[in-house]
Design a protein around this motif. Structure first.
Motif, mmCIF file in Angstrom:
data_model
loop_
_atom_site.group_PDB
_atom_site.id
_atom_site.type_symbol
_atom_site.label_atom_id
_atom_site.label_comp_id
_atom_site.label_asym_id
_atom_site.label_seq_id
_atom_site.Cartn_x
_atom_site.Cartn_y
_atom_site.Cartn_z
ATOM 1 N N GLU A 1 18.538 27.489 52.730
ATOM 2 C CA GLU A 1 18.834 28.914 52.521
ATOM 3 C C GLU A 1 20.302 29.138 52.186
ATOM 4 O OE1 GLU A 1 17.234 30.596 56.086
ATOM 5 O OE2 GLU A 1 15.402 31.307 55.081
ATOM 6 N N LYS A 2 21.122 28.375 52.876
ATOM 7 C CA LYS A 2 22.568 28.499 52.644
ATOM 8 C C LYS A 2 22.905 28.076 51.205
ATOM 9 C CE LYS A 2 26.865 27.058 54.632
ATOM 10 N NZ LYS A 2 27.400 25.762 55.030
ATOM 11 N N GLU A 3 22.296 26.964 50.806
ATOM 12 C CA GLU A 3 22.552 26.480 49.437
ATOM 13 C C GLU A 3 22.039 27.468 48.401
ATOM 14 O OE1 GLU A 3 21.725 22.397 48.238
ATOM 15 O OE2 GLU A 3 22.092 21.784 50.317
ATOM 16 N N LYS A 4 20.885 28.066 48.733
ATOM 17 C CA LYS A 4 20.301 29.040 47.801
ATOM 18 C C LYS A 4 21.233 30.249 47.633
ATOM 19 C CE LYS A 4 16.496 32.161 47.196
ATOM 20 N NZ LYS A 4 15.444 32.897 47.875
ATOM 21 N N VAL A 5 21.811 30.692 48.734
ATOM 22 C CA VAL A 5 22.751 31.831 48.674
ATOM 23 C C VAL A 5 23.959 31.485 47.797
ATOM 24 C CG1 VAL A 5 24.386 33.194 50.045
ATOM 25 C CG2 VAL A 5 22.032 32.895 50.846
ATOM 26 N N GLU A 6 24.434 30.267 47.961
ATOM 27 C CA GLU A 6 25.583 29.839 47.139
ATOM 28 C C GLU A 6 25.235 29.878 45.651
ATOM 29 O OE1 GLU A 6 26.900 26.028 48.609
ATOM 30 O OE2 GLU A 6 27.610 26.951 50.489
ATOM 31 N N ILE A 7 24.037 29.363 45.348
ATOM 32 C CA ILE A 7 23.609 29.368 43.940
ATOM 33 C C ILE A 7 23.445 30.789 43.436
ATOM 34 C CG2 ILE A 7 21.776 28.679 42.332
ATOM 35 C CD1 ILE A 7 21.306 26.234 44.011
ATOM 36 N N GLU A 8 22.923 31.661 44.309
ATOM 37 C CA GLU A 8 22.745 33.063 43.905
ATOM 38 C C GLU A 8 24.084 33.734 43.600
ATOM 39 O OE1 GLU A 8 18.563 34.372 46.091
ATOM 40 O OE2 GLU A 8 20.455 34.483 47.196
ATOM 41 N N ASP A 9 25.088 33.400 44.392
ATOM 42 C CA ASP A 9 26.428 33.970 44.141
ATOM 43 C C ASP A 9 26.934 33.530 42.767
ATOM 44 O OD1 ASP A 9 26.520 35.303 46.484
ATOM 45 O OD2 ASP A 9 27.727 33.809 47.568
ATOM 46 N N THR A 10 26.792 32.229 42.508
ATOM 47 C CA THR A 10 27.231 31.709 41.205
ATOM 48 C C THR A 10 26.436 32.371 40.083
ATOM 49 O OG1 THR A 10 27.506 29.612 42.347
ATOM 50 C CG2 THR A 10 27.746 29.567 39.958
ATOM 51 N N LEU A 11 25.145 32.526 40.330
ATOM 52 C CA LEU A 11 24.274 33.143 39.318
ATOM 53 C C LEU A 11 24.753 34.564 38.978
ATOM 54 C CD1 LEU A 11 21.685 33.052 37.582
ATOM 55 C CD2 LEU A 11 20.450 33.981 39.528
ATOM 56 N N LEU A 12 25.114 35.303 40.017
ATOM 57 C CA LEU A 12 25.594 36.674 39.784
ATOM 58 C C LEU A 12 26.854 36.676 38.918
ATOM 59 C CD1 LEU A 12 25.041 38.476 43.215
ATOM 60 C CD2 LEU A 12 23.844 38.880 41.051
ATOM 61 N N ASP A 13 27.769 35.751 39.230
ATOM 62 C CA ASP A 13 29.003 35.648 38.427
ATOM 63 C C ASP A 13 28.672 35.326 36.975
ATOM 64 O OD1 ASP A 13 30.543 36.171 40.593
ATOM 65 O OD2 ASP A 13 31.044 34.068 41.038
ATOM 66 N N LEU A 14 27.745 34.378 36.798
ATOM 67 C CA LEU A 14 27.370 33.972 35.439
ATOM 68 C C LEU A 14 26.723 35.119 34.671
ATOM 69 C CD1 LEU A 14 25.944 30.415 36.186
ATOM 70 C CD2 LEU A 14 27.958 30.915 34.781
ATOM 71 N N MET A 15 25.873 35.880 35.393
ATOM 72 C CA MET A 15 25.194 37.008 34.746
ATOM 73 C C MET A 15 26.202 38.064 34.294
ATOM 74 S SD MET A 15 21.852 37.300 37.183
ATOM 75 C CE MET A 15 21.060 38.726 36.480
ATOM 76 N N GLU A 16 27.206 38.279 35.140
ATOM 77 C CA GLU A 16 28.253 39.248 34.817
ATOM 78 C C GLU A 16 29.032 38.801 33.581
ATOM 79 O OE1 GLU A 16 31.878 40.884 37.349
ATOM 80 O OE2 GLU A 16 30.049 40.680 38.545
ATOM 81 N N LYS A 17 29.385 37.510 33.564
ATOM 82 C CA LYS A 17 30.128 36.942 32.445
ATOM 83 C C LYS A 17 29.299 37.021 31.160
ATOM 84 C CE LYS A 17 32.599 32.620 31.480
ATOM 85 N NZ LYS A 17 32.763 31.241 31.956
ATOM 86 N N GLU A 18 28.019 36.700 31.306
ATOM 87 C CA GLU A 18 27.122 36.728 30.135
ATOM 88 C C GLU A 18 27.004 38.149 29.580
ATOM 89 O OE1 GLU A 18 23.307 34.776 30.771
ATOM 90 O OE2 GLU A 18 22.413 35.939 29.135
#
Ligand SMILES: [Zn+2]
Length: 235
Positions: free
Chosen positions: A101-118
């Motif tokens: 779950e912790k790892e998933k949250v980390e990936i989700e944070d990165t995903l949000l940053d990437l989505m914003e950049k995209e």
């Protein structure tokens, strides 16, 4: 005026034009080159941002797949909870779930940053593309003008060179040699007028006897102070 003297003055005028044209050619060439560089920089910037968008999309999809994998893993762990037989096994599983779950949250944070950049890039790129195309077009037009100017200067230079050759062929070779030597040592003009009794090259007084010789126009007269070749206007 002495025949060779008028030829020398003509030669000097052509040499001055040659210098001017040379400078003009250098200026035009560097302006053309500057335009090329500017165009290349604009296109490079656009292509860099396009690559960044592509890369961001790729990373975003990877992260999305990562999250899907963690979801599957977590669902699997949830099912396993009902199958464990001991408290210890359960504790191990809980620990595993919490780690995932912790790892998933980390990936989700990165995903949000990437989505914003995209999103930013997707919004920004079309207008940048238009801007680059417009500026490239303007630069292209400028380049056409500069190239036409350069072509003119080159053609003009050729005409001047032809005229120069013609004059040189008519000029006394000893005098031509003197002219060239003076050109090397004197800054500026080497065939100068006498104005109000003074040499225009060095501003020193020219003796009346030399002025008399100049008026007769039988020989080439040199300034006694600076050695430049003298002439008198309207004589
Ligand atoms: Zn002088």
């Amino acid at each position: 005026m002495h025949k060779d003297l008028s030829l020398l003055i003509e030669l000097q005028n052509l040499d001055l034009e040659i210098d001017k044209n040379k400078e003009m050619k250098e200026t035009l060439s560097s302006q053309i080159e500057e335009g090329h560089k500017k165009k290349a920089r604009l296109e490079e910037d656009l292509s860099h941002k396009q690559d960044t968008l592509k890369q961001t999309k790729k990373e975003r999809r990877e992260k999305e797949r990562g999250i899907e994998e963690f979801d599957l893993l977590l669902a699997k762990h949830e099912e396993e909870k009902y199958k464990v037989k001991s408290q210890e096994e359960f504790a191990v599983l809980e620990k595993e779930i919490s780690r995932a779950e912790k790892e998933k949250v980390e990936i989700e944070d990165t995903l949000l940053d990437l989505m914003e950049k995209e999103e930013e890039l997707t919004d920004f790129l079309p207008s940048l593309g238009i801007k680059v195309r417009q500026e490239s077009k303007v630069l292209g037009k400028k380049e056409d003008i500069l190239k036409a100017d350069l072509k003119n200067v080159i053609e003009q230079s050729q005409e001047i060179e032809d005229k120069r050759e013609k004059i040189i062929s008519q000029l006394n070779s000893v005098l031509l040699k003197q002219y060239k030597q003076l050109q090397k040592v004197k800054d500026g003009l080497v065939v100068v007028p006498v104005k109000d009794g003074n040499c225009e090259g060095c501003n020193m007084k020219v003796s009346p006897s030399l002025i008399g010789s100049l008026r007769r126009g039988e020989e080439i007269i040199y300034c006694e102070s600076c050695n430049r070749i003298l002439y008198i206007l309207n004589s």
